[in-house]
Every structure is written in C-alpha cells, then in structure tokens.
Design a protein around this motif. Structure first.
Motif, PDB file in Angstrom:
ATOM      1  N   ALA A  22       1.223 -10.929 -16.493  1.00 38.72           N
ATOM      2  CA  ALA A  22       0.441 -12.160 -16.289  1.00 38.72           C
ATOM      3  C   ALA A  22      -0.769 -11.871 -15.402  1.00 38.72           C
ATOM      4  O   ALA A  22      -1.870 -12.382 -15.646  1.00 38.72           O
ATOM      5  CB  ALA A  22       1.312 -13.251 -15.681  1.00 38.72           C
ATOM      6  N   MET A  23      -0.566 -11.058 -14.389  1.00 34.43           N
ATOM      7  CA  MET A  23      -1.672 -10.683 -13.511  1.00 34.43           C
ATOM      8  C   MET A  23      -2.719  -9.893 -14.298  1.00 34.43           C
ATOM      9  O   MET A  23      -3.927 -10.120 -14.148  1.00 34.43           O
ATOM     10  CB  MET A  23      -1.141  -9.882 -12.320  1.00 34.43           C
ATOM     11  N   PRO A  40      -5.440  -2.498  -2.255  1.00 36.67           N
ATOM     12  CA  PRO A  40      -6.226  -3.647  -2.696  1.00 36.67           C
ATOM     13  C   PRO A  40      -5.381  -4.900  -2.932  1.00 36.67           C
ATOM     14  O   PRO A  40      -4.326  -4.839  -3.549  1.00 36.67           O
ATOM     15  CB  PRO A  40      -6.863  -3.164  -3.990  1.00 36.67           C
ATOM     16  N   ASP A  41      -5.875  -6.011  -2.407  1.00 33.31           N
ATOM     17  CA  ASP A  41      -5.238  -7.307  -2.630  1.00 33.31           C
ATOM     18  C   ASP A  41      -5.919  -7.987  -3.794  1.00 33.31           C
ATOM     19  O   ASP A  41      -7.125  -7.822  -4.025  1.00 33.31           O
ATOM     20  CB  ASP A  41      -5.332  -8.182  -1.381  1.00 33.31           C
ATOM     21  N   LEU A  42      -5.165  -8.741  -4.561  1.00 31.96           N
ATOM     22  CA  LEU A  42      -5.672  -9.406  -5.752  1.00 31.96           C
ATOM     23  C   LEU A  42      -5.760 -10.901  -5.506  1.00 31.96           C
ATOM     24  O   LEU A  42      -4.857 -11.501  -4.917  1.00 31.96           O
ATOM     25  CB  LEU A  42      -4.724  -9.112  -6.925  1.00 31.96           C
ATOM     26  N   SER A  48      -5.125 -16.106  -3.128  1.00 26.20           N
ATOM     27  CA  SER A  48      -4.462 -14.834  -2.930  1.00 26.20           C
ATOM     28  C   SER A  48      -3.210 -14.771  -3.803  1.00 26.20           C
ATOM     29  O   SER A  48      -2.415 -15.709  -3.831  1.00 26.20           O
ATOM     30  CB  SER A  48      -4.077 -14.678  -1.457  1.00 26.20           C
ATOM     31  N   CYS A  49      -3.052 -13.683  -4.501  1.00 28.26           N
ATOM     32  CA  CYS A  49      -1.888 -13.495  -5.355  1.00 28.26           C
ATOM     33  C   CYS A  49      -0.639 -13.442  -4.486  1.00 28.26           C
ATOM     34  O   CYS A  49      -0.617 -12.763  -3.460  1.00 28.26           O
ATOM     35  CB  CYS A  49      -2.053 -12.207  -6.150  1.00 28.26           C
ATOM     36  N   GLY A  50       0.396 -14.137  -4.876  1.00 26.71           N
ATOM     37  CA  GLY A  50       1.606 -14.230  -4.081  1.00 26.71           C
ATOM     38  C   GLY A  50       2.432 -12.955  -4.042  1.00 26.71           C
ATOM     39  O   GLY A  50       3.271 -12.798  -3.179  1.00 26.71           O
ATOM     40  N   ASP A  51       2.208 -12.028  -4.951  1.00 24.65           N
ATOM     41  CA  ASP A  51       2.987 -10.790  -4.997  1.00 24.65           C
ATOM     42  C   ASP A  51       2.032  -9.618  -4.813  1.00 24.65           C
ATOM     43  O   ASP A  51       1.617  -8.980  -5.775  1.00 24.65           O
ATOM     44  CB  ASP A  51       3.736 -10.699  -6.322  1.00 24.65           C
ATOM     45  N   GLN A  52       1.672  -9.358  -3.551  1.00 27.76           N
ATOM     46  CA  GLN A  52       0.717  -8.284  -3.294  1.00 27.76           C
ATOM     47  C   GLN A  52       1.313  -6.906  -3.571  1.00 27.76           C
ATOM     48  O   GLN A  52       0.583  -5.975  -3.889  1.00 27.76           O
ATOM     49  CB  GLN A  52       0.167  -8.378  -1.870  1.00 27.76           C
ATOM     50  N   PHE A  53       2.628  -6.772  -3.488  1.00 30.80           N
ATOM     51  CA  PHE A  53       3.246  -5.498  -3.861  1.00 30.80           C
ATOM     52  C   PHE A  53       2.911  -5.180  -5.316  1.00 30.80           C
ATOM     53  O   PHE A  53       2.517  -4.066  -5.646  1.00 30.80           O
ATOM     54  CB  PHE A  53       4.764  -5.525  -3.658  1.00 30.80           C
TER      55      PHE A  53
END
Length: 96
Positions: A22-23, A40-42, A48-53
């Motif tokens: 989905a990302m 990098p954060d998305l 901010s994307c909730g699942d940075q991992f």
C-alpha cells in the motif's frame, strides 16, 4: 536520502507485506514525500507514515528513493525504483 548515504543493495526478492505494498502504491501515485536521511521517513498525503520501520525497509531494500537530492532532514518527493515498480506490478497480476 540526500545522495550521500547508502541505502543498501536491492534484495533479489524483496520482502514486502500488504502494508508495504500500500505504501508503494501511494509512492507510485505521487502522494509521498521522503526525508533526506540515512533512515528515511515516509510521509503520505502530508502525514507521517505510521509504520516507519516499513518505510525504512522500503528504502533499504531499494524499492523507494528520493526523487532528488536534498539537505539532511529535508522532505522531497519519493519515487519508486524499477524494483519497487516491479513489486507493484507483480501484485496486480491476476492469480493463475
């Protein structure tokens, strides 16, 4: 991702889950920004994307990259790599 850091070599067979797909679709639709960083954060649709991992994994697996170089911490458009596009395309194929 300012062009100076290593994001790892692309995996021969990337490991992605449904959330990561989905990302990738959001990045492919032009809805994402990425921070210029070694981790990098998305950001999707300005949030901010909730699942940075997962976001970090997409970059480290060579599926997503910054569209252009930037200053450390700067947000720039995110784009799919050829490998990222291939993951999306493979997921859209009908089951045999």
């Amino acid at each position: 991702m300012n062009g100076n850091e290593k994001t790892g070599s692309p995996a021969a067979h990337p490991v992605v889950n449904h959330r990561m797909r989905a990302m990738l679709r959001a990045v492919g639709a032009g809805r994402a920004l990425v921070s210029c960083s070694s981790e990098p954060d998305l950001f999707i649709d300005g949030l901010s994307c909730g699942d940075q991992f997962a976001a970090h994994e997409l970059a480290h697996q060579g599926l997503v990259r910054a569209a252009r170089p930037g200053r450390p911490g700067e947000l720039v458009p995110a784009v799919l790599t050829a490998a990222g596009q291939a993951v999306i395309t493979a997921g859209e194929r009908p089951a045999a």
